[in-house]
Design a protein around this motif. Structure first.
Motif, PDB file in Angstrom:
ATOM      1  N   GLN A 181       0.855  -1.184   0.000  1.00 54.62           N
ATOM      2  CA  GLN A 181       0.000   0.000   0.000  1.00 54.62           C
ATOM      3  C   GLN A 181       0.893   1.237   0.000  1.00 54.62           C
ATOM      4  N   GLY A 182       0.595   2.173  -0.873  1.00 52.53           N
ATOM      5  CA  GLY A 182       1.377   3.395  -0.949  1.00 52.53           C
ATOM      6  C   GLY A 182       0.684   4.538  -0.225  1.00 52.53           C
ATOM      7  N   VAL A 183       1.435   5.590   0.020  1.00 56.78           N
ATOM      8  CA  VAL A 183       0.896   6.774   0.682  1.00 56.78           C
ATOM      9  C   VAL A 183       1.184   7.996  -0.179  1.00 56.78           C
ATOM     10  N   ILE A 184       0.127   8.684  -0.578  1.00 54.17           N
ATOM     11  CA  ILE A 184       0.216   9.940  -1.320  1.00 54.17           C
ATOM     12  C   ILE A 184       0.021  11.069  -0.319  1.00 54.17           C
ATOM     13  N   ILE A 185       0.914  12.060  -0.331  1.00 53.65           N
ATOM     14  CA  ILE A 185       0.661  13.272   0.435  1.00 53.65           C
ATOM     15  C   ILE A 185       0.503  14.427  -0.550  1.00 53.65           C
ATOM     16  N   THR A 186      -0.410  15.332  -0.245  1.00 50.97           N
ATOM     17  CA  THR A 186      -0.734  16.390  -1.203  1.00 50.97           C
ATOM     18  C   THR A 186      -1.215  17.638  -0.486  1.00 50.97           C
ATOM     19  N   ALA A 187      -1.169  18.760  -1.188  1.00 57.58           N
ATOM     20  CA  ALA A 187      -1.678  20.039  -0.690  1.00 57.58           C
ATOM     21  C   ALA A 187      -1.858  20.967  -1.881  1.00 57.58           C
ATOM     22  N   ARG A 188      -2.583  22.065  -1.660  1.00 59.53           N
ATOM     23  CA  ARG A 188      -2.684  23.094  -2.695  1.00 59.53           C
ATOM     24  C   ARG A 188      -1.298  23.634  -2.997  1.00 59.53           C
ATOM     25  N   GLY A 189      -1.057  23.945  -4.275  1.00 61.67           N
ATOM     26  CA  GLY A 189       0.251  24.435  -4.676  1.00 61.67           C
ATOM     27  C   GLY A 189       0.357  25.950  -4.618  1.00 61.67           C
ATOM     28  N   GLU A 190       1.594  26.425  -4.599  1.00 64.29           N
ATOM     29  CA  GLU A 190       1.850  27.866  -4.606  1.00 64.29           C
ATOM     30  C   GLU A 190       1.906  28.416  -6.031  1.00 64.29           C
ATOM     31  N   ASP A 191       2.604  27.716  -6.937  1.00 66.45           N
ATOM     32  CA  ASP A 191       2.639  28.133  -8.336  1.00 66.45           C
ATOM     33  C   ASP A 191       2.103  27.028  -9.250  1.00 66.45           C
ATOM     34  N   SER A 192       1.296  26.163  -8.678  1.00 66.18           N
ATOM     35  CA  SER A 192       0.569  25.124  -9.407  1.00 66.18           C
ATOM     36  C   SER A 192      -0.739  24.917  -8.655  1.00 66.18           C
ATOM     37  N   ASP A 193      -1.645  24.132  -9.226  1.00 65.63           N
ATOM     38  CA  ASP A 193      -2.910  23.899  -8.539  1.00 65.63           C
ATOM     39  C   ASP A 193      -2.741  23.006  -7.313  1.00 65.63           C
ATOM     40  N   PHE A 194      -1.876  21.997  -7.429  1.00 59.88           N
ATOM     41  CA  PHE A 194      -1.592  21.158  -6.266  1.00 59.88           C
ATOM     42  C   PHE A 194      -0.222  20.502  -6.429  1.00 59.88           C
TER      43      PHE A 194
END
Length: 269
Positions: A181-194
């Motif tokens: 099982q993998g783990v993706i971490i993510t957030a809104r981007g500063e100079d991209s959408d995410f």
């Protein structure tokens, strides 16, 4: 002695030494699975893609399979993009699109007018769940809830901002206990959408440089959050990569560039 061609392509980048390197091995017919696993282990890249032509199949041009150094995976974006680059540039393919048959169903890759390669991938469903204890232990600041992706055995963890994604230092040994099982971490981007990062040590990948397949869930998630279907994504690994994405109903378009690194041959007894 059998001689097999092998290519290495950096995906989701315009220059070598960036993006995510993938090995691509076109075959005339399938080799035993243990041989495919041994080849992937020897290549020691996050994924090796194997292709077999399907001349009598009206709905697909090639059968594609992907192996990490330890396991076969059901879906892989960067090695599919690298495979398409090899088909278009090394195998004499004259069409604008190539169609792959895979464990995740039909996958298409089309050459865009500006030279990018656009993947046609499934829109993967996800469901909210309490964050597993192992992820809490491995990742400081993980929220109490995460999203599970049943069709790709991943967890999606949303962090506060881009800085948190970049600064994250998950305990790989703990994440490995999650198994396949993998783990993706993510957030809104500063100079991209995410932005995102991806860890799958149970599958032999401590951190993947750029992971096309996780955008099959990231794009529908962020499209809903941001209220738009066309999204610019960045993977915030050390090598880094840029992806142009679009939600198209039950499909996700994931476009990237590719940089050719090397070609050679493998000698099998």
């Amino acid at each position: 002695m059998k001689t097999l061609p092998i290519y290495q392509v950096d995906a989701f980048t315009s220059q070598i030494f960036g993006g995510n390197p993938a090995a691509v091995m076109p075959l005339e017919e399938w080799l035993p699975d243990e041989t495919l696993r041994a080849l992937a282990m020897e290549n020691n890249l996050s994924e090796t893609a194997f292709l077999v032509p399907l001349p009598d199949e009206p709905e697909a041009d090639f059968h594609i399979r992907w192996f990490t150094p330890t396991v076969e995976v059901p879906l892989c974006g960067h090695a599919t993009l690298a495979s398409a680059w090899v088909v278009f540039n090394k195998l004499g393919w004259k069409h604008q699109q190539v169609r792959f048959q895979s464990k995740s169903g039909p996958l298409g890759v089309e050459q865009t007018d500006d030279g990018w390669l656009e993947l046609d991938f499934p829109n993967l469903a996800f469901e909210q769940r309490p964050t597993p204890g192992l992820i809490h232990e491995a990742l400081k600041g993980a929220p109490d809830s995460a999203f599970f992706v049943p069709n790709d055995t991943n967890y999606l963890v949303v962090l506060e901002n881009e800085a948190a994604v970049k600064a994250a230092q998950p305990e790989i040994r703990k994440l490995k206990e999650l198994g396949n099982q993998g783990v993706i971490i993510t957030a809104r981007g500063e100079d991209s959408d995410f932005v995102s990062r991806y860890f799958a040590p149970g599958a032999g990948i401590d951190e993947d440089p750029v992971t096309g397949s996780i955008h099959s869930v990231l794009v529908p998630y962020w499209a809903e959050k941001l209220g738009k279907n066309a999204l610019l994504a960045k993977q915030a690994s050390a090598r880094g990569g840029v992806l142009r994405c679009e939600l198209k109903g039950d499909r996700v378009a994931i476009a990237g560039q590719a940089a050719f690194y090397m070609e050679g041959s493998v000698q099998l007894p």
